[in-house]
Design a protein around this motif. Sequence first.
Motif, mmCIF file in Angstrom:
data_model
loop_
_atom_site.group_PDB
_atom_site.id
_atom_site.type_symbol
_atom_site.label_atom_id
_atom_site.label_comp_id
_atom_site.label_asym_id
_atom_site.label_seq_id
_atom_site.Cartn_x
_atom_site.Cartn_y
_atom_site.Cartn_z
ATOM 1 N N THR A 124 -5.716 9.524 2.469
ATOM 2 C CA THR A 124 -5.038 9.509 3.779
ATOM 3 C C THR A 124 -3.659 10.171 3.704
ATOM 4 O O THR A 124 -3.403 11.134 4.456
ATOM 5 N N ARG A 149 3.032 -0.932 4.483
ATOM 6 C CA ARG A 149 3.298 -0.774 3.054
ATOM 7 C C ARG A 149 2.069 -1.150 2.223
ATOM 8 O O ARG A 149 2.188 -1.798 1.185
ATOM 9 N N SER A 150 0.890 -0.764 2.716
ATOM 10 C CA SER A 150 -0.327 -1.079 1.949
ATOM 11 C C SER A 150 -0.415 -0.152 0.738
ATOM 12 O O SER A 150 0.225 0.909 0.692
ATOM 13 N N HIS A 172 7.912 -2.792 7.798
ATOM 14 C CA HIS A 172 6.740 -3.661 7.601
ATOM 15 C C HIS A 172 6.824 -4.838 8.552
ATOM 16 O O HIS A 172 7.666 -4.847 9.467
ATOM 17 N N SER A 173 5.999 -5.847 8.321
ATOM 18 C CA SER A 173 5.894 -6.950 9.284
ATOM 19 C C SER A 173 7.166 -7.786 9.364
ATOM 20 O O SER A 173 7.363 -8.520 10.324
ATOM 21 N N VAL A 194 -0.437 0.565 10.515
ATOM 22 C CA VAL A 194 -0.336 -0.888 10.658
ATOM 23 C C VAL A 194 -1.682 -1.524 11.054
ATOM 24 O O VAL A 194 -2.183 -2.427 10.389
ATOM 25 N N GLY A 195 -2.270 -1.038 12.153
ATOM 26 C CA GLY A 195 -3.479 -1.677 12.658
ATOM 27 C C GLY A 195 -3.157 -2.648 13.779
ATOM 28 O O GLY A 195 -3.731 -3.734 13.855
ATOM 29 N N ARG A 196 -2.173 -2.264 14.646
ATOM 30 C CA ARG A 196 -1.815 -3.065 15.827
ATOM 31 C C ARG A 196 -1.807 -2.132 17.035
ATOM 32 O O ARG A 196 -0.923 -1.265 17.134
ATOM 33 N N VAL A 215 -1.885 6.528 12.058
ATOM 34 C CA VAL A 215 -2.969 6.235 11.111
ATOM 35 C C VAL A 215 -3.860 5.104 11.627
ATOM 36 O O VAL A 215 -5.044 5.032 11.327
ATOM 37 N N THR A 217 -6.250 2.388 13.312
ATOM 38 C CA THR A 217 -7.500 2.427 14.075
ATOM 39 C C THR A 217 -7.775 1.019 14.578
ATOM 40 O O THR A 217 -7.837 0.074 13.795
ATOM 41 N N GLY A 246 -8.220 10.257 10.632
ATOM 42 C CA GLY A 246 -9.550 10.027 10.047
ATOM 43 C C GLY A 246 -10.135 11.324 9.513
ATOM 44 O O GLY A 246 -10.678 11.376 8.403
ATOM 45 N N THR A 249 -8.227 12.519 6.423
ATOM 46 C CA THR A 249 -8.584 11.713 5.244
ATOM 47 C C THR A 249 -9.887 12.236 4.637
ATOM 48 O O THR A 249 -10.006 12.405 3.415
HETATM 49 P P1 NAP Z 1 -3.039 -3.176 5.812
HETATM 50 O O1 NAP Z 1 -3.343 -3.224 4.357
HETATM 51 O O2 NAP Z 1 -3.504 -4.260 6.709
HETATM 52 O O3 NAP Z 1 -1.465 -3.012 5.980
HETATM 53 C C1 NAP Z 1 -0.840 -3.086 7.212
HETATM 54 C C2 NAP Z 1 0.639 -2.970 7.042
HETATM 55 O O4 NAP Z 1 1.233 -3.067 8.333
HETATM 56 C C3 NAP Z 1 1.258 -4.043 6.174
HETATM 57 O O5 NAP Z 1 2.142 -3.456 5.255
HETATM 58 C C4 NAP Z 1 1.983 -4.942 7.170
HETATM 59 O O6 NAP Z 1 3.195 -5.476 6.677
HETATM 60 C C5 NAP Z 1 2.332 -3.968 8.264
HETATM 61 N N1 NAP Z 1 2.513 -4.653 9.547
HETATM 62 C C6 NAP Z 1 1.738 -5.612 10.094
HETATM 63 N N2 NAP Z 1 2.229 -5.967 11.291
HETATM 64 C C7 NAP Z 1 3.320 -5.233 11.498
HETATM 65 C C8 NAP Z 1 4.258 -5.151 12.560
HETATM 66 N N3 NAP Z 1 4.145 -5.901 13.651
HETATM 67 N N4 NAP Z 1 5.279 -4.281 12.437
HETATM 68 C C9 NAP Z 1 5.400 -3.504 11.344
HETATM 69 N N5 NAP Z 1 4.538 -3.526 10.309
HETATM 70 C C10 NAP Z 1 3.512 -4.393 10.393
HETATM 71 O O7 NAP Z 1 -3.608 -1.849 6.474
HETATM 72 P P2 NAP Z 1 -3.898 -0.360 5.900
HETATM 73 O O8 NAP Z 1 -5.090 -0.398 5.031
HETATM 74 O O9 NAP Z 1 -2.652 0.286 5.421
HETATM 75 O O10 NAP Z 1 -4.320 0.326 7.276
HETATM 76 C C11 NAP Z 1 -3.428 0.389 8.368
HETATM 77 C C12 NAP Z 1 -4.172 0.911 9.583
HETATM 78 O O11 NAP Z 1 -4.607 2.243 9.308
HETATM 79 C C13 NAP Z 1 -5.452 0.145 9.956
HETATM 80 O O12 NAP Z 1 -5.608 0.180 11.341
HETATM 81 C C14 NAP Z 1 -6.555 0.940 9.281
HETATM 82 O O13 NAP Z 1 -7.783 0.788 9.933
HETATM 83 C C15 NAP Z 1 -6.017 2.340 9.460
HETATM 84 N N6 NAP Z 1 -6.488 3.306 8.458
HETATM 85 C C16 NAP Z 1 -7.014 4.460 8.936
HETATM 86 C C17 NAP Z 1 -7.443 5.422 8.046
HETATM 87 C C18 NAP Z 1 -8.014 6.679 8.561
HETATM 88 O O14 NAP Z 1 -8.528 7.458 7.782
HETATM 89 N N7 NAP Z 1 -7.937 6.938 9.864
HETATM 90 C C19 NAP Z 1 -7.322 5.233 6.659
HETATM 91 C C20 NAP Z 1 -6.742 4.045 6.210
HETATM 92 C C21 NAP Z 1 -6.320 3.091 7.125
HETATM 93 P P3 NAP Z 1 3.277 -6.577 5.482
HETATM 94 O O15 NAP Z 1 3.102 -5.775 4.226
HETATM 95 O O16 NAP Z 1 4.621 -7.142 5.637
HETATM 96 O O17 NAP Z 1 2.151 -7.532 5.721
#
Ligand code: NAP
Length: 263
Positions: A124, A149-150, A172-173, A194-196, A215, A217, A246, A249
């Motif tokens: 990604t 920060r995943s 981050h959150s 983030v995913g929100r 990013v 979804t 997507g 990636t």
């Molecule tokens: P993840 O592991 O769930 O990480 C989400 C991150 O967002 C965490 O670091 C979390 O903080 C932070 N967060 C949560 N709520 C927040 C808020 N209100 N304000 C600011 N930051 C917040 O998710 P991920 O795997 O990185 O994926 C993130 C999103 O991208 C998802 O929707 C996933 O489906 C999408 N994605 C898409 C692709 C693509 O190819 N299109 C690839 C990968 C991921 P904390 O660390 O403090 O909990």
Amino acid sequence: MEVREFVAKRKLELKEEVSSLSRKPKLVIIQVNDDPASDAYIRGKLKDGAEIGADCVLDKMDPSTSEETLLSRIEEYNQDPAVDGLIVQLPLPKHISEDKVKLAVSPKKDVDGFHPLGKQNPCTPKGIIEYLDAEGFSFVGKNAVVIGRSNIVGKPMAKMLLAKHCNVTQLHSRTSKEDMAFYLAHADLIVVAVGRLGLIDNTFTFKKDAFIVDVGTNRGEDGKLHGDCVPSLPVKLQTPVPGGVGLLTRLALMENLLEVTHK
Ligand code: NAP
């Protein structure tokens, strides 16, 4: 250039590169789940592979497969000189350690870019950097804000932007809305992972020449896919969802496959 157009152009270039090789690159995808989202991702990877002329095969294992059996299957592929790239599709069943599996895939075949000793970057952030490069984003000394920060997106994204000499801020959150507003207002590049749904909307102010990479979804109440940002923010470039990250990636995965293939 739209992401779709950019990806189509790059795929043609990759196809040409593959056709000049003495043998097709081979990718094996191991799936140990019955997850419909994984099925869809895998279909996409197999389709991309076929499009560029690579040999991509799916090895579907029963979700009840033991960790030991999976690790020994991974080792078989690690040892097989005909296999260039190896992916173990996530998520894994609860009884299998994701960390063990990530470390079991040979770093030489790790096209996902998950192994700490591997040379490939995670797909990604790699795809995002490539697209930003193509769009003329200049990186050096620019303010980049990464939200999330995943280990697979946020952290490697921040690291790669730092390597491109951006001034990187990672949110981050636990970041307050006020602080987020402050950082976003000064950002030249915003990567939201983030995913929100609707996290980033018009209540924030942006530099009008900022780039936003969405990013996230999220499945909306309308049943459709949406990003973390509302559409049409007042910036220079915003990647759409779907039809954005997507695709980048998936492209980066094919690039990693070609990079690990013995030529
Ligand atoms: P993840 O592991 O769930 O990480 C989400 C991150 O967002 C965490 O670091 C979390 O903080 C932070 N967060 C949560 N709520 C927040 C808020 N209100 N304000 C600011 N930051 C917040 O998710 P991920 O795997 O990185 O994926 C993130 C999103 O991208 C998802 O929707 C996933 O489906 C999408 N994605 C898409 C692709 C693509 O190819 N299109 C690839 C990968 C991921 P904390 O660390 O403090 O909990």
